[in-house]
Design a protein around this motif. Structure first.
Motif, PDB file in Angstrom:
ATOM      1  N   LEU A   1       0.826  -1.209   0.000  1.00 16.25           N
ATOM      2  CA  LEU A   1       0.000   0.000   0.000  1.00 16.25           C
ATOM      3  C   LEU A   1       0.857   1.255   0.000  1.00 16.25           C
ATOM      4  N   LEU A   2       1.948   1.240   0.762  1.00 16.77           N
ATOM      5  CA  LEU A   2       2.828   2.407   0.752  1.00 16.77           C
ATOM      6  C   LEU A   2       3.534   2.541  -0.593  1.00 16.77           C
ATOM      7  N   GLU A   3       3.809   1.416  -1.238  1.00 15.33           N
ATOM      8  CA  GLU A   3       4.432   1.487  -2.563  1.00 15.33           C
ATOM      9  C   GLU A   3       3.493   2.145  -3.579  1.00 15.33           C
ATOM     10  N   GLN A   4       2.205   1.886  -3.438  1.00 17.75           N
ATOM     11  CA  GLN A   4       1.238   2.386  -4.412  1.00 17.75           C
ATOM     12  C   GLN A   4       0.456   3.593  -3.894  1.00 17.75           C
ATOM     13  N   ARG A   5       0.888   4.177  -2.778  1.00 18.33           N
ATOM     14  CA  ARG A   5       0.098   5.235  -2.147  1.00 18.33           C
ATOM     15  C   ARG A   5      -0.120   6.430  -3.081  1.00 18.33           C
ATOM     16  N   ALA A   6       0.939   6.833  -3.774  1.00 17.94           N
ATOM     17  CA  ALA A   6       0.811   8.019  -4.630  1.00 17.94           C
ATOM     18  C   ALA A   6      -0.240   7.804  -5.711  1.00 17.94           C
TER      19      ALA A   6
END
Length: 947
Positions: free
Chosen positions: A494-499
């Motif tokens: 999720l942090l990898e795809q947050r943006a």
């Protein structure tokens, strides 16, 4: 009258309230009926089912109540969506086709139909009134019970679904459903009466108004989405619009619903407004500008009124001689105003302030650990829209700087673009604290401190965001091997795809949900109490959990949500994985199978998919229970012994009641009375399971024994005693050997009888003042016991049943080669003295219980395979929960340093827990640990920023 959406939500809350109150009212009657039916049935299997169902109603009422609410909430979500809606699926009938239907499913549907008919008959008048009110609320002339979102079928189905969630055998669940349906039938009229009264108080009458139908004019009706912002309503159509409004009259559109107040409720507000604008433009092209201009005045005033003081201004009437040019101007004004309102509603940045900068801890004693620093820094970045990992290097600790650098490299793809996204301003205001915002979010599921989520249905998710999450779920969920990066850390997807995800959000709550779920998984993936392979499997569920959290806010606000329960259960079992499965292979494979099943079926509706999580949870519990019993033959034998005791409890209670009744008028020595009413009742009960003729002989021994110790006043009585004495002693020994009564206690009993007989032969009495009955008279007096007649019509109480079960359990634990041990055999005297009890299990747990504050929530954590620490003596020991009974009344603990499994009631377990004698190895379960850690990190960050 309230607007329809608000009134439906309020009525739903009232319906759920009275529905649960009805369960609380009829539950005691159900318990009584179950016992009466068990007492009168001639089938031992049916008796077992009824008594087990009765135990569930008594012991698991809290869980059952929660299941009833969850089942009803799920049904109401769907029911409200289909009320007077044309979007229901239509199935084409094919009379020539043949279908194979499971017989059990067919019978279940017939049973539900019978329940529904029963409820409909009991509440006929109230239900008719409610059907009329619902039709009136939706402006419909066609009154159908099928269109009533609170119809009786929902009650029938919720009862069946609630028992299904208990994971009990089908026969027992079926019997429990029937008992509750019979009880609900007595309360259903009151339920609908309360709902009718509630709607009446809010101005919805039970009478349809008289309407005069006019012939339609040439203008075709134009579609208008009345409730674009309310997910549970269908699409309605407007009435025909005349090309010109009559002079001096109020146009039809002046009384239309307020769109602005509705679009602000859902996250799909902008889409609803865009659709509304398209409808307006279509009406301009087809119906002329004058009529639409009048509507523009009405809607514009509503929008302006809501933006200014939250209340609409009355719609103005169209003046005479209005020009087409002025109408067009008003339409342009309306379109511009609605577009502006749409942008304000959909822009998260409008509610936030610029990002705040991070500050480092100033003292060594306040310096958090490296992981906490990393979490705090990234939490601050999420809240304020900054770049994750950027501030960790300033924490002043080499360890934390290294962790931050590692974390930043893990998420470089997402962090690099974070500042350029539409949500880069974050969900935190400059003056609001992160801790307060998170507490509000975990309480209500929204960042709005004034929001109230009670009775709220599923949230509407922005279409682009929902599509993005689905795409990531199917294309970016890695295999187990790919869940670790080059440094061996488990990836936070999720942090990898947050943006990319944040770019698709339209409201603050969506952005905050993404960030909160990402941080929760950050804690879960770094929790080293859970094996790495299990954390990697849970990490693969990140996109699926996010999908459900966006749609269902209760995932983050309610501990009992199926998603949280499954994650918690997997975490708890994995803590003691080696004790359940020495190789860990079978349990790990089962966890992998569960994750794969969830991912393969992730296309279902998120709300309905919660039930799939619940089913996976039940399957996992069944698997763990089977593993425990498969690997431990002692547990199998102990479970068989406890189930045998449970089946014999009612029969023992009946015989005990018969014995107490027959001995009530006889004065006996205390020792002898306890022997007859306890030990000899066990003998009779055991004999009835083997040979009824033998049981009758044991019953007939009671009057002989009582007569034998009475004074012998003549030669005939002495000779009679000498004749029957050898037979009595042989029968006595035969019966005691059947229950494996200890040899020392048998000798003690024979010695007592020898002394009693000696006294009987020596004592002389005055026959004028004391009449000694003869042996035939004694047989006559005890005839009801010998013939097994019913001498007590009142059924045994719960306390009497518990006492009977305790006697049988203690007896089973004392026999040679016993399969179980009791807690009293392990507990030392100092423990009993501390609790002010002579016997942990022997206390009445009713209103006179010693511990009035027993923690009911402890029962919710009692599942097969969990590990605890228990202190029954000076030294504590580790133990594993190996089995919990179906009625949640008893449990088995396998102690590390004990040969036999220990049986204990759940009540006694809670008592030991409340006195600090029992500790769960997990202070909090996995998901709850993550929530608590996130809140602690936020508070710590807030405190550091204040300093």
């Amino acid at each position: 009258m309230k607007d329809r959406n608000s009134l439906l939500l309020a009525t739903r809350a009232e319906f759920e309230r009275v529905y649960l109150e009805a369960f609380d009212i009829f539950r005691p009657k159900c318990i009584e009926d179950a016992f009466h039916q068990a007492d009168t049935t001639h089938s031992s299997v049916e008796q077992h089912h009824l008594l087990t169902a009765r135990g569930i109603l008594m012991e698991r009422h809290t869980i059952l109540r929660q299941n009833l609410l969850a089942a009803m909430a799920h049904l109401l979500n769907r029911s409200l969506q289909t009320t007077y809606s044309h979007d229901r699926p239509i199935f084409q009938k094919n009379t020539n086709a043949l279908s194979l239907v499971d017989t059990a499913d067919f019978e279940d549907e017939l049973q539900l139909g019978a329940f529904t008919d029963q409820f409909r008959k009991e509440a006929e008048e109230q239900l008719r009134d409610l059907n009329i009110r619902i039709a009136l609320l939706f402006g419909q002339d066609d009154i159908k019970e099928r269109e009533n979102p609170f119809r009786p079928y929902l009650i029938s189905r919720s009862l069946a679904d609630a028992t299904g969630m208990l994971a009990v055998p089908l026969d027992i669940g079926h019997r429990l459903t029937i008992l509750m349906a019979d009880g609900m039938a007595t309360q259903v009229d009151g339920i609908y009466a309360s709902v009718n009264a509630f709607m009446s108080q809010h101005g919805v009458a039970a009478e349809l108004p008289l309407k005069i139908r006019k012939s339609p004019n040439a203008t075709a009706p134009l579609p208008l989405n009345e409730d674009a912002g309310f997910a549970d309503e269908g699409t309605a159509t407007s009435s025909p619009v005349p090309p010109q409004a009559a002079p001096g009259t109020t146009p039809q559109f002046a009384n239309m619903p307020r769109q602005s107040g509705q679009v602000a409720q859902g996250s799909g507000a902008a889409q609803g407004i865009d659709q509304f604008l398209q409808n307006i433009q279509s009406m301009v092209a087809n119906a002329g500008t004058q009529a639409v201009g009048a509507m523009a005045d009405a809607v514009a005033q509503n929008v302006v009124g809501e933006q200014s003081n939250g209340s609409p201004e009355p719609a103005s009437q169209a003046p005479n001689g209005v020009t087409q040019a002025s109408d067009e101007a008003r339409i342009d004004k309306l379109l511009a105003m609605m577009q502006q309102y749409s942008q304000q509603t959909a822009t998260p940045g409008a509610l936030t302030s610029p990002a705040a900068t991070a500050s480092a801890a100033t003292a060594a004693n306040t310096q958090p650990p490296a992981m906490m620093t990393r979490i705090m820094d990234n939490l601050r970045a999420l809240a304020t829209g900054g770049v994750m990992g950027a501030s960790a290097a300033q924490a002043g600790s080499g360890a934390s700087a290294g962790a931050a650098a590692s974390f930043q490299s893990d998420n470089a793809g997402g962090a690099a673009a974070a500042q350029s996204t539409s949500g880069a301003t974050g969900w935190m205001g400059g003056v609001q604290k992160v801790g307060a915002a998170l507490k509000q979010f975990f309480t209500s599921g929204t960042s709005n401190p004034h929001a109230n989520s009670m009775g709220a249905g599923p949230r509407i998710v922005t279409v682009q965001l929902a599509q993005s999450v689905d795409d990531l779920l199917h294309t970016q969920t890695p295999s187990t091997e790919d869940m670790t990066n080059s440094e061996g850390r488990i990836r936070n997807l999720l942090l990898e795809q947050r943006a990319a995800l944040t770019e698709q959000t339209e409201v603050v709550d969506e952005q905050m949900t993404i960030d909160v779920v990402a941080m929760l998984f950050e804690f879960i993936l770094q929790d080293h109490r859970v094996p790495a392979e299990v954390r990697a499997q849970l990490g693969r569920l990140q996109f699926l959990v996010l999908k459900m959290a966006l749609r269902d806010p209760t995932l983050l606000t309610q501990k009992g949500h199926p998603v949280r329960l499954l994650i918690n259960r997997i975490g708890s079992i994995s803590v003691g994985l080696k004790k359940i499965d020495p190789s860990s292979e079978r349990v790990s494979n089962e966890i992998c199978h569960i994750v794969e099943s969830l991912l393969d079926n992730a296309t279902q509706n998120p709300t309905e998919f919660s039930a799939y999580f619940a089913r996976m949870l039940d399957d996992f519990d069944v698997f763990v229970a089977a593993e425990l019993r498969k690997n431990d033959e002692q547990v199998n034998q102990a479970v068989a012994a406890i189930e045998d005791i449970k089946n014999r409890t009612l029969r023992f209670a009946h015989i005990s009641a018969q014995m107490a009744e027959i001995l009530s008028g006889v004065k006996l020595d205390t020792y002898f009375y306890e022997f007859l009413s306890n030990t000899w009742v066990q003998v009779i009960e055991r004999a009835e399971t083997v040979d009824m003729a033998r049981a009758t002989r044991y019953r007939a021994l009671v009057p002989d024994l009582v007569w034998s110790i009475a004074p012998k006043i003549d030669v005939y009585d002495r000779e009679e005693l000498a004749a029957i004495l050898p037979i009595m002693i042989n029968t006595l020994r035969d019966g005691l050997s059947m229950i494996a009564w200890p040899a020392d206690k048998q000798r003690e009993m024979i010695d007592w009888l020898f002394d009693a007989h000696g006294r009987a032969l020596r004592i002389t009495v005055d026959t004028d003042t004391f009449q000694v009955p003869s042996l035939p008279n004694m047989h006559t007096n005890f005839e009801s016991l010998v013939s097994n007649a019913v001498v007590k019509t009142v059924p045994p109480t719960a306390s009497e049943l518990r006492a009977a079960e305790k006697v049988l359990t203690d007896a089973a634990a004392l026999v040679p080669n016993a399969a179980i041990a009791t807690v009293n055999q392990f507990a030392e005297h100092e423990l009993l003295a501390e609790l002010n009890l002579d016997d942990i299990e022997g206390v009445d747990f009713g209103t006179d219980a010693v511990d009035a504050y027993e923690d009911e929530s402890v029962s919710e954590r009692l599942y097969n395979g969990i590990n605890i620490e228990i202190k029954l003596s000076v030294r504590p020991t580790r133990a594993k929960l190996s089995w919990v009974s179906e009625d949640a009344g008893n449990l088995l603990l396998t102690l590390d340093d004990a040969k036999l499994p220990m049986v204990m009631s759940v009540k006694a377990f809670r008592r030991l827990y409340n006195h600090g004698r029992v500790h769960f190895l997990e202070d909090e379960m996995l998901f709850e640990r993550a929530v608590k850690s996130l809140l602690d990190a936020a508070e710590h960050m807030d405190a550091n920023e204040v300093e």
